[in-house]
Design an enzyme around this catalytic site. Sequence first.
Site, PDB file in Angstrom:
ATOM      1  N   ASN A  30     -14.809 -64.047  67.340  1.00  0.00           N
ATOM      2  CA  ASN A  30     -13.435 -64.328  67.724  1.00  0.00           C
ATOM      3  C   ASN A  30     -12.892 -63.155  68.527  1.00  0.00           C
ATOM      4  O   ASN A  30     -12.950 -62.013  68.069  1.00  0.00           O
ATOM      5  CB  ASN A  30     -12.576 -64.565  66.480  1.00  0.00           C
ATOM      6  CG  ASN A  30     -13.012 -65.806  65.723  1.00  0.00           C
ATOM      7  OD1 ASN A  30     -13.055 -66.883  66.282  1.00  0.00           O
ATOM      8  ND2 ASN A  30     -13.375 -65.640  64.465  1.00  0.00           N
ATOM      9  N   CYS A  42     -11.377 -64.984  61.754  1.00  0.00           N
ATOM     10  CA  CYS A  42     -12.099 -63.849  61.190  1.00  0.00           C
ATOM     11  C   CYS A  42     -12.205 -62.720  62.216  1.00  0.00           C
ATOM     12  O   CYS A  42     -12.577 -62.939  63.370  1.00  0.00           O
ATOM     13  CB  CYS A  42     -13.510 -64.276  60.782  1.00  0.00           C
ATOM     14  SG  CYS A  42     -13.538 -65.473  59.435  1.00  0.00           S
ATOM     15  N   SER A  56     -21.282 -60.046  54.620  1.00  0.00           N
ATOM     16  CA  SER A  56     -21.133 -59.988  56.076  1.00  0.00           C
ATOM     17  C   SER A  56     -22.252 -59.112  56.623  1.00  0.00           C
ATOM     18  O   SER A  56     -22.142 -57.888  56.644  1.00  0.00           O
ATOM     19  CB  SER A  56     -19.764 -59.416  56.443  1.00  0.00           C
ATOM     20  OG  SER A  56     -18.731 -60.290  56.034  1.00  0.00           O
ATOM     21  N   LEU A  57     -23.330 -59.747  57.065  1.00  0.00           N
ATOM     22  CA  LEU A  57     -24.523 -59.010  57.463  1.00  0.00           C
ATOM     23  C   LEU A  57     -24.500 -58.648  58.949  1.00  0.00           C
ATOM     24  O   LEU A  57     -24.639 -57.485  59.322  1.00  0.00           O
ATOM     25  CB  LEU A  57     -25.775 -59.827  57.137  1.00  0.00           C
ATOM     26  CG  LEU A  57     -27.094 -59.073  57.218  1.00  0.00           C
ATOM     27  CD1 LEU A  57     -27.189 -58.013  56.132  1.00  0.00           C
ATOM     28  CD2 LEU A  57     -28.270 -60.042  57.121  1.00  0.00           C
ATOM     29  N   HIS A  58     -24.397 -59.644  59.801  1.00  0.00           N
ATOM     30  CA  HIS A  58     -24.213 -59.495  61.252  1.00  0.00           C
ATOM     31  C   HIS A  58     -25.418 -58.935  62.012  1.00  0.00           C
ATOM     32  O   HIS A  58     -25.438 -59.008  63.239  1.00  0.00           O
ATOM     33  CB  HIS A  58     -22.981 -58.647  61.579  1.00  0.00           C
ATOM     34  CG  HIS A  58     -21.716 -59.163  60.953  1.00  0.00           C
ATOM     35  ND1 HIS A  58     -21.360 -60.490  61.012  1.00  0.00           N
ATOM     36  CD2 HIS A  58     -20.744 -58.537  60.246  1.00  0.00           C
ATOM     37  CE1 HIS A  58     -20.204 -60.651  60.371  1.00  0.00           C
ATOM     38  NE2 HIS A  58     -19.817 -59.500  59.893  1.00  0.00           N
ATOM     39  N   GLU A  91      -1.543 -59.158  56.916  1.00  0.00           N
ATOM     40  CA  GLU A  91      -1.488 -60.565  57.288  1.00  0.00           C
ATOM     41  C   GLU A  91      -2.283 -61.417  56.310  1.00  0.00           C
ATOM     42  O   GLU A  91      -3.217 -60.938  55.664  1.00  0.00           O
ATOM     43  CB  GLU A  91      -2.041 -60.765  58.710  1.00  0.00           C
ATOM     44  CG  GLU A  91      -1.164 -60.136  59.785  1.00  0.00           C
ATOM     45  CD  GLU A  91      -1.731 -60.314  61.188  1.00  0.00           C
ATOM     46  OE1 GLU A  91      -0.929 -60.521  62.111  1.00  0.00           O
ATOM     47  OE2 GLU A  91      -2.962 -60.235  61.353  1.00  0.00           O
ATOM     48  N   GLY A 139      -9.037 -55.569  55.237  1.00  0.00           N
ATOM     49  CA  GLY A 139      -9.567 -54.694  54.199  1.00  0.00           C
ATOM     50  C   GLY A 139     -10.953 -55.075  53.722  1.00  0.00           C
ATOM     51  O   GLY A 139     -11.435 -56.188  53.938  1.00  0.00           O
ATOM     52  N   SER A 149     -15.818 -61.371  49.988  1.00  0.00           N
ATOM     53  CA  SER A 149     -16.717 -60.989  51.074  1.00  0.00           C
ATOM     54  C   SER A 149     -16.777 -59.476  51.186  1.00  0.00           C
ATOM     55  O   SER A 149     -15.784 -58.790  50.949  1.00  0.00           O
ATOM     56  CB  SER A 149     -16.218 -61.595  52.394  1.00  0.00           C
ATOM     57  OG  SER A 149     -17.014 -61.186  53.480  1.00  0.00           O
ATOM     58  N   CYS A 193     -14.241 -55.397  65.012  1.00  0.00           N
ATOM     59  CA  CYS A 193     -13.220 -55.998  64.164  1.00  0.00           C
ATOM     60  C   CYS A 193     -11.883 -55.303  64.403  1.00  0.00           C
ATOM     61  O   CYS A 193     -11.787 -54.075  64.328  1.00  0.00           O
ATOM     62  CB  CYS A 193     -13.613 -55.870  62.695  1.00  0.00           C
ATOM     63  SG  CYS A 193     -12.360 -56.452  61.531  1.00  0.00           S
TER      64      CYS A 193
END
Length: 434
Positions: free
Chosen positions: A384, A427, A305-307, A134, A248, A282, A161
Amino acid sequence: MTENPPRRQVRPVVENPDGTTSRTPIRDGRPLLNFRSPRVTQPPQHLADMTMDERITVVKEMGLPGFRAKQLSTHYFVHHTTDPEAMTDLPKDRRAELVERFFPPLLTEVHRLRTKNGDTIKFLWRLFDGALVESVLMRYRNRITLCVSSQCGCGMNCPFCATGQQGLTRNMSSAEIVEQVIRANQVIAAGELADTSGEDSDMLGNPAAAVGSEADEEQGREPTCASGAENGPGRAERVTNIVFMGMGEPLANYKRVMGAVRRFVEPAPAGLGMGARRITISTVGLVPGINKLAAEEIPVTFALSLHAPDDGLRDEMIPVNTRWKADEAIDAAYNYYRTTGRRVSIEYALIKDMNDHAWRAELLAKKLNARGRGWVHVNPIPLNPTPGSVWTASEPAVAAEFVRRLQDAGVPTTIRDTRGKDIDGACGQLAAAQ
């Protein structure tokens, strides 16, 4: 300052098909991490896989003068067409042959979803081997951003995710990545993307950071559309910003991703002629890849992308953290800034009661400030939702406190918008569902 009373701590879990859950990100017997694409047949070579010199060589091998390569490249990268009938400057009796050699079909549109106001379109593409990916096209006030995929699925296995829970099917070729942009430009030219976009607000009612705005955050400046292939007076509209935030892990497909980036930044007609700062790559934290990217001398915008700032939680949220710890990833991000002069973005999905505690905001600020000031910008992203997920976004008051703690520590922070959430195009939501 600590929270009073302290909020509970939720740990990541993975829901298995049999209804059981586990704390370790292992699903359907897949390995914890998958850095290598399975050995599968790759798509046929396409013009976008080649340098201009390679295109010239192929044209000459077909018995034609080398300048035909420039003409073919102009049709693709400037006019965004592979229709032989439109290539009137090529010999009529050779057009079909040239198109067959240089433009094998790469993406077949399965369907597209549009938001109600039409400013966001999510595409589902079928690749030559049946794999599905996508991409998401988004109009903002001063930019048109395309979120591209770089792999079919993902091998990083992050449990929150949707893409990460699919596993990795294969890497995409450079041309498959580039073709997403060309097809998006065709959609824009056809007038299928809304010609206006409203102001985006975050969950707190403040102006939100747009996907693709990382380039403009470098000096806190307003976005512009003034150079290269970007939109301006007298120019046909086209994609102005590209973000590798689709399906990916881009740095796990390093060679092909960088092949696509080179096509994006090379002046037309060799490529699209975009500014490198309008391309964002990213990663969840593949440290060797970050350092390699810093040495490329192509100053793309970089996002980590730490989170979670603490290894105890990040090991479970981002399995690659078991290989390279949070501080190693932050060090690599800081090295990228020092090497390129480009300010780094830290992406941080805010998940209710999991990673949104105020003390984590303070720890994150402490770690970022320990490396210096002015080198980083934090983009918290309300989680999300994905189908069947056990998690949800942070409460607005909690998100506001998280942001306040960062800003009070002097860390520039803007909550990211959730554009495309209603069509599962935001995201973390891309799952290539038919």
